[in-house]
Design an enzyme around this catalytic site. Structure first.
Site, PDB file in Angstrom:
ATOM      1  N   ARG A 224     -20.682  -3.962   6.023  1.00  0.00           N
ATOM      2  CA  ARG A 224     -19.773  -4.942   5.434  1.00  0.00           C
ATOM      3  C   ARG A 224     -18.426  -4.854   6.164  1.00  0.00           C
ATOM      4  O   ARG A 224     -18.011  -3.758   6.561  1.00  0.00           O
ATOM      5  CB  ARG A 224     -19.534  -4.633   3.945  1.00  0.00           C
ATOM      6  CG  ARG A 224     -20.723  -4.907   3.042  1.00  0.00           C
ATOM      7  CD  ARG A 224     -20.994  -6.401   2.890  1.00  0.00           C
ATOM      8  NE  ARG A 224     -22.104  -6.664   1.982  1.00  0.00           N
ATOM      9  CZ  ARG A 224     -23.357  -6.903   2.374  1.00  0.00           C
ATOM     10  NH1 ARG A 224     -23.665  -6.933   3.651  1.00  0.00           N
ATOM     11  NH2 ARG A 224     -24.302  -7.143   1.482  1.00  0.00           N
ATOM     12  N   HIS A 272     -22.811 -12.453  10.868  1.00  0.00           N
ATOM     13  CA  HIS A 272     -23.636 -11.858   9.796  1.00  0.00           C
ATOM     14  C   HIS A 272     -25.094 -12.318   9.904  1.00  0.00           C
ATOM     15  O   HIS A 272     -25.670 -12.847   8.956  1.00  0.00           O
ATOM     16  CB  HIS A 272     -23.057 -12.219   8.410  1.00  0.00           C
ATOM     17  CG  HIS A 272     -23.486 -11.249   7.325  1.00  0.00           C
ATOM     18  ND1 HIS A 272     -22.652 -10.821   6.320  1.00  0.00           N
ATOM     19  CD2 HIS A 272     -24.670 -10.637   7.097  1.00  0.00           C
ATOM     20  CE1 HIS A 272     -23.313  -9.992   5.524  1.00  0.00           C
ATOM     21  NE2 HIS A 272     -24.542  -9.860   5.976  1.00  0.00           N
TER      22      HIS A 272
HETATM   23  C1  GLV Z   1     -27.110  -8.665   3.768  1.00  0.00           C
HETATM   24  O1  GLV Z   1     -26.004  -8.487   4.157  1.00  0.00           O
HETATM   25  C2  GLV Z   1     -27.714  -7.966   2.653  1.00  0.00           C
HETATM   26  O2  GLV Z   1     -27.025  -7.139   2.015  1.00  0.00           O
HETATM   27  O3  GLV Z   1     -28.904  -8.205   2.367  1.00  0.00           O
END
Ligand code: GLV
Length: 309
Positions: A224, A272
Site C-alpha cells: 500500500r 496498482h
Molecule cells: C489489492 O490491492 C488487494 O488487496 O487485493
C-alpha cells in the site's frame, strides 16, 4: 439469500456470473440501490465509503473482495461485532509473485544499466552478481509474501523475510519483531514490501529504514502507498543512497499528475496492477465462507481486528 456487493472499482457483472455458476441461491445486490437494506445479511466489499455498512442492520459477516482489508479497518464506523474475512485468491497470489519476480529480475539482470548503455550505443558487459550473491528481503511473509519468498528461493536468491510474529518458510531466513527490522534491512539488496497496512506498518518505509538498507539497494512496494514516506524515499534516491524504486501503489491513488514520482528517473510507477482478484477463483471462497457462517463452522481467512491481518 442476498449478498450486498459494494465496490468503487470492480464491475459487478463478472462477479454475478461467477456466483451464478456456483451458487445460484445467492443473489448479488449492487450497492447503492438497495431496496430492502434489512434483507442484507452478507456483504462483499472493496474500497467503499466509510460508514456505509452501518445502515444494514442485519448484516452478519463481511468479506473483502481483495487481499487487503485496510479499507475495512479504516472504516471507524464498521460495526464492531461483525466478523470479516480477506481473500487469499490463488490468481491474485500468482500475479503478485510474477510482478515481484519481474521487478527483481529487472534489477538483478541490470536492465536499467543496459538500457542506459543502449541509449548511448555502448557495448559494455558489466560484472554481474549471481542470484546467490543477491540478497532479497520480503517484508511481510504471509500468504502472498511467503509465495514470493519461495519463488525467489527457487531461483537461488539469498532470501530473507520479515514479519511481525515469527514464521518459518523453507529456504528463507526469517526475521521477526520490531527489533529485527533494521538488521533485516541491513542485509537486503532488493526490498519487496507486501506488508498489510496497519497502524504499526503505516510509514514503516521511512528515512530510518532507507538508511538501514545498503547503499545501492532497490525498493519494490506492492503493498500500500501508506507504507512509504514519499519525501524520505525521494531524499534517499536523490542523495544516491538508493538506486531505484518500483511502486505499484501510491498515496493517493490515482497518483496526481504533478507528483514527483511520475517523472523521477529512478522511479517506476505502475497503476496498482501488480495483481487483481479474479472473480472466478475468488467467488468460491466468498461462497464457502457464507456456507460456513450459516452452518456455524469457523470462517476461513478471518481477520483478527487487533492485529489488522
Ligand atoms: C489489492 O490491492 C488487494 O488487496 O487485493
Amino acid at each position: 439469500m442476498k449478498l450486498l456487493f459494494v465496490s468503487s472499482t470492480d464491475r459487478i457483472e463478472p462477479w454475478r456470473q461467477a456466483f451464478a455458476r456456483i451458487a445460484p441461491d445467492i443473489e448479488l445486490v449492487a450497492w447503492p440501490d438497495v431496496p430492502d437494506p434489512d434483507a442484507i445479511e452478507f456483504a462483499a466489499v472493496w474500497k467503499y465509503p466509510p460508514g456505509e455498512l452501518k445502515r444494514f442492520r442485519n448484516l452478519k459477516f463481511v468479506s473483502s473482495l481483495g487481499a487487503g482489508i485496510d479499507h475495512i479497518l479504516g472504516d471507524a464506523e464498521f460495526p464492531a461485532d461483525i466478523p470479516f474475512v480477506r481473500l487469499i485468491d490463488p490468481t491474485l497470489t500468482s500475479g503478485m509473485v510474477e510482478y515481484a519476480l519481474w521487478a527483481t529480475l529487472r534489477y538483478h539482470r541490470q536492465t536499467l544499466e543496459y538500457e542506459a548503455l543502449q541509449r548511448s550505443a555502448q557495448w559494455r558487459p558489466l560484472p554481474a552478481p549471481t542470484t546467490a550473491e543477491r540478497r532479497i528481503g520480503i517484508a511481510g511473509i504471509g500468504a502472498i509474501g511467503g509465495a514470493i519468498a519461495q519463488a525467489h528461493a527457487r531461483l537461488g536468491f539469498d532470501v530473507a523475510g520479515w514479519s511481525r510474529s515469527a514464521r518459518t518458510i523453507e529456504g528463507v531466513r526469517a526475521f521477526s519483531g520490531a527489533e529485527s527490522w533494521l538488521p533485516f534491512l541491513a542485509r537486503t539488496d532488493i526490498l519487496i514490501c507486501v506488508l498489510p497496512l496497519t497502524p504499526s506498518t503505516h510509514g514503516i518505509l521511512d528515512g530510518r529504514a532507507f538508511a538501514a538498507l545498503p547503499k545501492g539497494a532497490y525498493v519494490v512496494n506492492i503493498a500500500r502507498g501508506g507504507h512509504v514516506v514519499d519525501r524520505d524515499l525521494l531524499a534517499a534516491l536523490d542523495c544516491g543512497h538508493l538506486a531505484h524504486a518500483t511502486l505499484d501503489v501510491t498515496t493517493p491513488e490515482p497518483l496526481p499528475p504533478d507528483h514527483p514520482f511520475w517523472r523521477h528517473p529512478q522511479v517506476t510507477v505502475t497503476p496498482h496492477i501488480a495483481s487483481l482478484t479474479d472473480p472466478r477463483t475468488a467467488a468460491p471462497q466468498v461462497v464457502d465462507n457464507i456456507r460456513r457462517f450459516i452452518s456455524g463452522r469457523p470462517l476461513l481467512n478471518r481477520v483478527d481486528r487487533a492485529n489488522g491481518y
